[in-house]
Design a protein around this motif. Sequence first.
Motif, PDB file in Angstrom:
ATOM      1  N   LEU A  43       1.015  -0.823  -0.484  1.00 30.87           N
ATOM      2  CA  LEU A  43       0.054   0.017  -0.242  1.00 30.87           C
ATOM      3  C   LEU A  43       0.725   1.215  -0.176  1.00 30.87           C
ATOM      4  CD1 LEU A  43      -2.501   1.769   0.206  1.00 30.87           C
ATOM      5  CD2 LEU A  43      -2.675   1.004   2.465  1.00 30.87           C
ATOM      6  N   VAL A  44       0.887   2.106  -1.267  1.00 31.63           N
ATOM      7  CA  VAL A  44       1.758   3.212  -0.748  1.00 31.63           C
ATOM      8  C   VAL A  44       0.971   4.094  -1.275  1.00 31.63           C
ATOM      9  CG1 VAL A  44       3.474   4.364  -3.148  1.00 31.63           C
ATOM     10  CG2 VAL A  44       3.554   1.924  -2.613  1.00 31.63           C
ATOM     11  N   LYS A  45       1.361   4.892  -0.797  1.00 27.53           N
ATOM     12  CA  LYS A  45       0.955   6.442  -0.891  1.00 27.53           C
ATOM     13  C   LYS A  45       1.864   7.676  -1.559  1.00 27.53           C
ATOM     14  CE  LYS A  45      -0.829  10.823   2.792  1.00 27.53           C
ATOM     15  NZ  LYS A  45      -0.404  10.512   4.396  1.00 27.53           N
ATOM     16  N   TRP A  46       1.249   8.015  -2.308  1.00 26.75           N
ATOM     17  CA  TRP A  46       2.460   9.375  -2.978  1.00 26.75           C
ATOM     18  C   TRP A  46       1.423  10.363  -2.944  1.00 26.75           C
ATOM     19  CZ3 TRP A  46       5.104   7.892  -7.354  1.00 26.75           C
ATOM     20  CH2 TRP A  46       5.268   6.969  -7.622  1.00 26.75           C
ATOM     21  N   GLU A  47       2.882  11.428  -2.849  1.00 25.42           N
ATOM     22  CA  GLU A  47       3.119  12.979  -1.995  1.00 25.42           C
ATOM     23  C   GLU A  47       3.317  13.587  -3.122  1.00 25.42           C
ATOM     24  OE1 GLU A  47       3.402  13.654   1.581  1.00 25.42           O
ATOM     25  OE2 GLU A  47       1.295  12.845   1.874  1.00 25.42           O
ATOM     26  N   ASP A  48       3.248  14.461  -3.858  1.00 24.93           N
ATOM     27  CA  ASP A  48       4.740  15.537  -4.765  1.00 24.93           C
ATOM     28  C   ASP A  48       4.947  15.111  -5.792  1.00 24.93           C
ATOM     29  OD1 ASP A  48       3.386  17.740  -3.394  1.00 24.93           O
ATOM     30  OD2 ASP A  48       4.813  17.276  -1.774  1.00 24.93           O
ATOM     31  N   GLY A  49       4.534  13.530  -5.987  1.00 26.06           N
ATOM     32  CA  GLY A  49       5.396  12.094  -7.035  1.00 26.06           C
ATOM     33  C   GLY A  49       5.737  11.961  -6.626  1.00 26.06           C
TER      34      GLY A  49
END
Length: 83
Positions: A43-49
């Motif tokens: 499970l990966v959260k993306w923030e600002d790429g």
Amino acid sequence: MFKGIVEYGCFPIGSDGGFAVKIFSLLEGTSEISEGSMITMDLVKWEDGIPYPMILIHCTYEQLAVNVKLITKELFKYFNLEN
């Protein structure tokens, strides 16, 4: 020849982090590596790429099949029936 970690599937769920965690909590697998657990699901959260891994489970091929079916079903319900 061993090539290391290869990403070959991704389910972009959107910006609802609670929904993503809910789906991930339903998946089959374990946090412990076992002899049959050839696949990892993250499970990966993306923030600002930038990707930030949050949770990782190890699963067998059979569990992967169950998990893909579950994710597909839950995404269909979420985007087509519940909103």
